[in-house]
Design an enzyme around this catalytic site. Structure first.
Site, PDB file in Angstrom:
ATOM      1  N   HIS A   1      30.904 -40.940  42.488  1.00  0.00           N
ATOM      2  CA  HIS A   1      31.114 -41.528  43.809  1.00  0.00           C
ATOM      3  C   HIS A   1      32.182 -40.746  44.552  1.00  0.00           C
ATOM      4  CE1 HIS A   1      29.512 -45.750  42.530  1.00  0.00           C
ATOM      5  NE2 HIS A   1      28.549 -44.884  42.791  1.00  0.00           N
TER       6      HIS A   1
ATOM      7  N   THR B   1      31.927 -50.857  44.513  1.00  0.00           N
ATOM      8  CA  THR B   1      31.369 -51.460  43.295  1.00  0.00           C
ATOM      9  C   THR B   1      32.462 -51.920  42.335  1.00  0.00           C
ATOM     10  OG1 THR B   1      31.182 -49.328  42.154  1.00  0.00           O
ATOM     11  CG2 THR B   1      29.274 -50.046  43.451  1.00  0.00           C
TER      12      THR B   1
ATOM     13  N   HIS C   1      30.991 -43.234  37.130  1.00  0.00           N
ATOM     14  CA  HIS C   1      30.524 -44.427  36.408  1.00  0.00           C
ATOM     15  C   HIS C   1      29.460 -43.989  35.404  1.00  0.00           C
ATOM     16  CE1 HIS C   1      32.323 -47.394  39.191  1.00  0.00           C
ATOM     17  NE2 HIS C   1      32.111 -46.465  40.109  1.00  0.00           N
TER      18      HIS C   1
ATOM     19  N   HIS D   1      39.874 -48.189  34.173  1.00  0.00           N
ATOM     20  CA  HIS D   1      38.447 -48.483  34.052  1.00  0.00           C
ATOM     21  C   HIS D   1      37.597 -47.270  34.401  1.00  0.00           C
ATOM     22  CE1 HIS D   1      38.471 -48.765  38.439  1.00  0.00           C
ATOM     23  NE2 HIS D   1      39.652 -49.313  38.258  1.00  0.00           N
TER      24      HIS D   1
ATOM     25  N   HIS E   1      35.172 -40.422  41.691  1.00  0.00           N
ATOM     26  CA  HIS E   1      35.295 -41.024  40.357  1.00  0.00           C
ATOM     27  C   HIS E   1      33.898 -41.182  39.775  1.00  0.00           C
ATOM     28  CE1 HIS E   1      34.845 -44.535  43.073  1.00  0.00           C
ATOM     29  NE2 HIS E   1      34.036 -44.941  42.113  1.00  0.00           N
TER      30      HIS E   1
END
Ligand SMILES: *[C@@H]1O[C@H](CO)[C@@H](O)[C@H](O)[C@H]1NC(C)=O
Length: 275
Positions: free
Chosen positions: A144, A213, A127, A99, A125
């Site tokens: 993050h 998250t 998003h 993901h 990572h």
């Protein structure tokens, strides 16, 4: 003789124990692939809390992330102090988690000190689009940087990016991203990466208590969102998405209720005398 037999038996049990715990760990990793970002889908964000008993905080938690950082609601303070980062270059692996893409430093890559607690930098990572918003505005990308203290407390530093000039850190790992994108390998060893290359460019930040998250949505995460919005190219955002191969063009969790939480904003007192 008997003593040796006992020792052998003991070793045998130890090995079995290790194997068992090993399967338990890989089980958790597999489970992470079960969730996705399809709004209204079976495994989408509103269902995460029901997919796994350990993920119930995603549904029942009262201090979930991300949130909107609304300036009207933010308390401006000067006592939080500057971010004390002492990072060091360390060996890293780039992993496709199904993901998102994660850059993980083996054994940590130095520390971030907040309120006298040392948090070790474990991984970074991305998003896209951003998960946090500032005054309702969403940005193209959010990095993050995840830190964990010796007793398991989590502190995450979030950095926002809008479309513009290239980000030099992403440029430095772009060959590795392309390599993961072009193969079915789930990870690639990238060698020594200096986390100081992930630029912040401001001493101002927002601070609040939230959660991870992604599942298990663990709470009591100490969030620091850097106020300065940095830039990234469209291609760089795309290269992070393409590498994941999940046929989704987003991995941002919807915003969560604030529930009377306080968001603080740190601004140094000496901003003008000592730029
Ligand atoms: C990174 O790994 C290589 C190969 O294992 C090793 O030789 C090197 O010392 C490591 N570097 C750091 C900074 O840990």
């Amino acid at each position: 003789m008997e003593k040796i037999a006992i020792q052998v038996l003991f070793c045998y049990f130890f090995v079995v124990l290790l194997l068992l715990s090993g399967t338990a760990i890989s089980q958790e990793v597999d489970d992470e692939i079960e969730f996705n970002y399809e709004e209204g889908g079976e495994n989408g964000p509103s269902k995460w809390g029901e997919l796994h008993s350990k993920w119930s905080a995603c549904k029942n938690g009262r201090m979930q992330s991300p949130i909107d950082l609304l300036n009207e609601r933010v308390q401006v303070v000067s006592h939080l102090g500057r971010l004390k980062r002492s990072y060091k270059p360390s060996n890293a692996t780039l992993k496709n988690r199904g993901h998102d893409m994660m850059l993980q430093w083996e054994g940590g890559a130095g520390t971030l000190r907040i309120n006298g607690i040392e948090y070790v930098l474990q991984q970074c990572h991305w998003h896209s689009p951003s998960e946090h918003t500032i005054n309702g505005q969403r940005f193209a990308l959010e990095a993050h940087m995840v830190h964990v203290s010796q007793d398991g407390k989590i502190a995450v530093v979030g950095i926002m990016y809008k479309i513009g000039r290239s980000d030099s850190f992403l440029e430095s790992i772009s060959d590795h991203l392309t390599q993961v994108a072009g193969s079915n390998e789930r990870e690639t060893v990238v060698g020594v990466i200096d986390p100081r290359g992930i630029k912040i460019g401001s001493r101002k930040y927002y601070r609040y208590i939230g959660s991870l998250t992604i599942p298990p949505c663990t709470e009591n995460v100490l969030w620091t969102i850097v106020r300065k919005v940095r830039t990234v190219t469209r291609e760089q955002v795309r290269s992070l998405r393409v590498a994941v191969h999940d046929e989704s063009d987003t991995n941002a969790r919807p915003q969560q209720p604030i529930n009377l939480r306080i968001v603080k904003s740190y601004r140094p007192d000496d901003e003008n005398q000592n730029p």
